[in-house]
Write an enzyme that holds these catalytic residues in place. Structure first.
Site, PDB file in Angstrom:
ATOM      1  N   GLU A  27      26.208  32.848  41.367  1.00 53.56           N
ATOM      2  CA  GLU A  27      27.529  32.273  41.090  1.00 53.56           C
ATOM      3  C   GLU A  27      28.629  33.282  41.390  1.00 53.56           C
ATOM      4  OE1 GLU A  27      27.213  31.500  36.902  1.00 53.56           O
ATOM      5  OE2 GLU A  27      25.814  29.851  37.144  1.00 53.56           O
ATOM      6  N   PRO A  28      28.782  33.695  42.638  1.00 50.38           N
ATOM      7  CA  PRO A  28      29.819  34.681  42.927  1.00 50.38           C
ATOM      8  C   PRO A  28      31.213  34.052  42.874  1.00 50.38           C
ATOM      9  CG  PRO A  28      28.786  33.955  44.969  1.00 50.38           C
ATOM     10  CD  PRO A  28      28.053  33.252  43.849  1.00 50.38           C
ATOM     11  N   GLY A  29      32.143  34.760  42.288  1.00 48.81           N
ATOM     12  CA  GLY A  29      33.532  34.299  42.259  1.00 48.81           C
ATOM     13  C   GLY A  29      34.416  35.313  42.956  1.00 48.81           C
ATOM     14  N   ARG A  30      34.693  36.390  42.239  1.00 47.04           N
ATOM     15  CA  ARG A  30      35.637  37.404  42.711  1.00 47.04           C
ATOM     16  C   ARG A  30      35.316  37.949  44.099  1.00 47.04           C
ATOM     17  NH1 ARG A  30      38.232  40.757  38.926  1.00 47.04           N
ATOM     18  NH2 ARG A  30      36.570  40.190  37.488  1.00 47.04           N
ATOM     19  N   CYS A  67      60.246  38.804  29.327  1.00 47.77           N
ATOM     20  CA  CYS A  67      60.672  39.597  28.167  1.00 47.77           C
ATOM     21  C   CYS A  67      59.484  40.125  27.377  1.00 47.77           C
ATOM     22  CB  CYS A  67      61.554  38.749  27.277  1.00 47.77           C
ATOM     23  SG  CYS A  67      62.960  38.152  28.202  1.00 47.77           S
ATOM     24  N   GLU A  68      58.717  40.976  27.993  1.00 44.46           N
ATOM     25  CA  GLU A  68      57.571  41.620  27.336  1.00 44.46           C
ATOM     26  C   GLU A  68      57.363  42.964  28.000  1.00 44.46           C
ATOM     27  OE1 GLU A  68      54.485  40.127  25.630  1.00 44.46           O
ATOM     28  OE2 GLU A  68      55.035  38.011  25.664  1.00 44.46           O
ATOM     29  N   TYR A 105      41.292  35.251  40.145  1.00 44.50           N
ATOM     30  CA  TYR A 105      41.880  35.303  38.813  1.00 44.50           C
ATOM     31  C   TYR A 105      43.368  35.651  38.875  1.00 44.50           C
ATOM     32  CZ  TYR A 105      36.879  35.372  37.975  1.00 44.50           C
ATOM     33  OH  TYR A 105      35.543  35.072  37.996  1.00 44.50           O
ATOM     34  N   ARG A 123      46.552  40.009  35.341  1.00 38.04           N
ATOM     35  CA  ARG A 123      45.439  40.959  35.300  1.00 38.04           C
ATOM     36  C   ARG A 123      45.844  42.383  34.898  1.00 38.04           C
ATOM     37  NH1 ARG A 123      42.232  42.381  38.574  1.00 38.04           N
ATOM     38  NH2 ARG A 123      40.401  42.085  37.272  1.00 38.04           N
ATOM     39  N   GLY A 153      29.379  38.221  39.297  1.00 35.75           N
ATOM     40  CA  GLY A 153      29.705  39.530  38.744  1.00 35.75           C
ATOM     41  C   GLY A 153      29.878  40.669  39.709  1.00 35.75           C
TER      42      GLY A 153
HETATM   43  N1  LLP Z   1      29.333  32.747  36.320  1.00 35.99           N
HETATM   44  C1  LLP Z   1      29.765  32.717  35.049  1.00 35.99           C
HETATM   45  C2  LLP Z   1      28.978  32.021  34.044  1.00 35.99           C
HETATM   46  C3  LLP Z   1      30.972  33.363  34.718  1.00 35.99           C
HETATM   47  O1  LLP Z   1      31.393  33.354  33.458  1.00 35.99           O
HETATM   48  C4  LLP Z   1      31.714  34.027  35.720  1.00 35.99           C
HETATM   49  C5  LLP Z   1      32.985  34.686  35.421  1.00 35.99           C
HETATM   50  C6  LLP Z   1      31.218  34.001  37.040  1.00 35.99           C
HETATM   51  C7  LLP Z   1      30.013  33.356  37.296  1.00 35.99           C
HETATM   52  C8  LLP Z   1      31.927  34.659  38.187  1.00 35.99           C
HETATM   53  O2  LLP Z   1      32.025  36.033  38.026  1.00 35.99           O
HETATM   54  P1  LLP Z   1      32.600  36.930  39.223  1.00 35.99           P
HETATM   55  O3  LLP Z   1      31.641  36.837  40.377  1.00 35.99           O
HETATM   56  O4  LLP Z   1      33.934  36.391  39.588  1.00 35.99           O
HETATM   57  O5  LLP Z   1      32.677  38.285  38.651  1.00 35.99           O
HETATM   58  N2  LLP Z   1      39.625  36.833  34.529  1.00 35.99           N
HETATM   59  C9  LLP Z   1      38.789  38.004  34.666  1.00 35.99           C
HETATM   60  C10 LLP Z   1      37.389  37.660  35.100  1.00 35.99           C
HETATM   61  C11 LLP Z   1      36.712  36.678  34.174  1.00 35.99           C
HETATM   62  C12 LLP Z   1      35.322  36.325  34.632  1.00 35.99           C
HETATM   63  C13 LLP Z   1      34.787  35.185  33.852  1.00 35.99           C
HETATM   64  N3  LLP Z   1      33.495  34.722  34.243  1.00 35.99           N
HETATM   65  C14 LLP Z   1      39.456  38.976  35.643  1.00 35.99           C
HETATM   66  O6  LLP Z   1      40.559  38.682  36.119  1.00 35.99           O
HETATM   67  O7  LLP Z   1      38.921  40.039  35.902  1.00 35.99           O
END
Ligand code: LLP
Length: 422
Positions: A272-275, A342-343, A371, A311, A239
């Site tokens: 659980e870092p993603g972004r 076409c949107e 994402y 996004r 997050g």
């Molecule tokens: N853990 C869980 C259980 C999650 O559902 C998520 C993201 C993460 C970790 C990673 O979160 P992050 O560190 O990336 O914030 N498509 C959207 C974001 C959807 C996030 C879904 N869950 C966007 O483009 O902003």
């Protein structure tokens, strides 16, 4: 910090001019910087140094096999949400002991696959799922390590579509029922109560929601201990936000916000870092097709579209747009940057101040690593863009541009002419 910088007015990806990559590969194209990915991982690892923390990269953010391999080589585990993601990260060399499985709707097949692979744990989101996992594990004669995902009921102050920790969201088990669930889970066969998990949302730039979440889960861990349930893992989700437009977050502050309330618990932490790992490590490059002027607006029509990067329309997300070749100083102009789909929702920016651009020029859409490609579709029968990884002065095509055969793969033409029985 990332390694997309200008040198003499030309945008470089690490040591390579972006225009050189485009010359070979075409547009639209996703370009990632390996150096930036490694740097981000190390910064997060450093922020948690001295603590017992496992970093499980939330691979939904960017799941190209080469990127997964890069993180796996650095020692990362993975947060997965489907059997497809599990297969992907195993193929890239992930250690099953470092994989956690999140999500509200796991199928029997997915549970089976996870148990067979012997992953670290499954984060459970509901009572029926708990029973289902127990049943599948019993059938397979295995023990399933589970963790219950708690919904801490708080507002992380982010876009509603990516906010998950409030009580009316589909995610997690209500705070008030967590103890009850654990007591029940204890009585089910083939389950090992390994942990507790939470995830409050995404693109969170303020640390206070993390502190609040930490405080709430710490309370539960203590309550459970009093009930005789000692958990080994505390999974705090992902997050942490990135600077699309906002100030950069400070990973060290994030770590201390998150860990502050948990210090004395003596549990192993999972994040659980993603972004934050991949967002600013990727750009999408697109070419200007036309500059269209109407009575009221200027539209810069480019060859990338919402099917490539959704996004902006889905989350009203801001992505900086930069020219790949700067053309000296001239007054900024206001324009909408739009794609060919076409949107009306097919835009990358609205009413954006940009340097004047002409047909044929290249634009880089910044912070597109997270994402971006993973949410791409074939809408309007548009092939998905290729993915490139730059590492120093070399670049690699890690996913080819799709072609027409890819677009119609699996389809067949049956004759649907009206017959006599119609
Ligand atoms: N853990 C869980 C259980 C999650 O559902 C998520 C993201 C993460 C970790 C990673 O979160 P992050 O560190 O990336 O914030 N498509 C959207 C974001 C959807 C996030 C879904 N869950 C966007 O483009 O902003």
């Amino acid at each position: 910090m990332n390694y997309f910088d200008y040198r003499d007015g030309r945008l470089f990806a690490e040591e390579i001019p972006v225009s050189e990559i485009v010359q070979r590969i075409g547009t639209p194209v996703y370009i990632y910087s390996a150096r930036t990915l490694r740097r981000h991982f190390r910064i997060i690892r450093q922020a948690f140094e001295g603590t017992d923390t496992l970093i499980c990269y939330a691979m939904k953010a960017l799941s190209n096999l080469s990127i997964l391999k890069l993180f796996s080589d650095l020692g990362a585990g993975f947060d997965i949400v489907s059997a497809g993601e599990l297969m992907r990260c195993l193929k890239a060399g992930a250690d099953p002991e470092k994989i956690v499985f999140s999500g509200v709707g796991k199928t029997d097949h997915e549970i089976e696959t996870a148990l067979t692979a012997d992953i670290l744990m499954i984060n459970v989101e509901s009572r029926p799922e708990l029973y289902r996992i127990s049943e599948v594990a019993r059938r397979l004669r295995r023990d399933a390590r589970v963790s219950l995902r708690v919904n801490p009921d708080l507002d992380p102050g982010t876009h509603p579509h990516i906010s998950t920790g409030h009580r009316d969201s589909k995610f997690g088990i209500p705070l008030s029922q967590v103890r009850e669930y654990y007591a029940e889970a204890r009585s089910l066969p083939n389950l090992v109560l390994a942990g507790l998990s939470t995830h409050i949302g995404s693109q969170i730039t303020d640390t206070s929601p993390f502190v609040e979440a930490g405080r709430k889960v710490a309370g539960i861990v203590r309550d459970l201990r009093a009930d005789g349930i000692a958990l080994k893992y505390l999974d705090l989700g992902g997050g942490l936000g990135i600077p699309y437009q906002e100030e950069p977050s400070d990973p060290a502050k994030y770590a201390s916000a998150l860990l502050g309330p948990l210090r004395e618990l003596g549990v192993k932490i999972i994040i659980e870092p993603g972004r934050v790992l991949v967002g600013n490590a990727g750009i999408m490059v697109t070419r200007v097709l036309y500059v269209k002027e109407t009575d009221v607006k200027r539209f810069v029509v480019v060859d990338g579209a919402m099917n490539d990067l959704i996004r902006p329309v889905l989350y009203e997300a801001y992505h900086e747009i930069r020219p790949v070749e700067e053309r000296g100083h001239s007054a900024l102009e206001t324009a909408d940057v739009v794609g060919p789909v076409c949107e009306s929702g097919d835009f990358f920016a609205r009413e954006r101040q940009l340097p004047p651009v002409e047909a044929g020029e290249l634009l880089a859409i910044m912070s597109a690593g997270a994402y971006g490609f993973v949410m791409a579709s074939n809408y309007n029968s548009r092939p998905r863009a290729p993915e490139i990884v730059v590492d120093g002065s070399r670049f690699h095509v890690v996913r080819e541009r799709e072609n027409f055969d890819d677009l119609v793969r699996g389809e067949s033409i049956v004759s649907l002419r009206e017959g006599p029985d119609a």
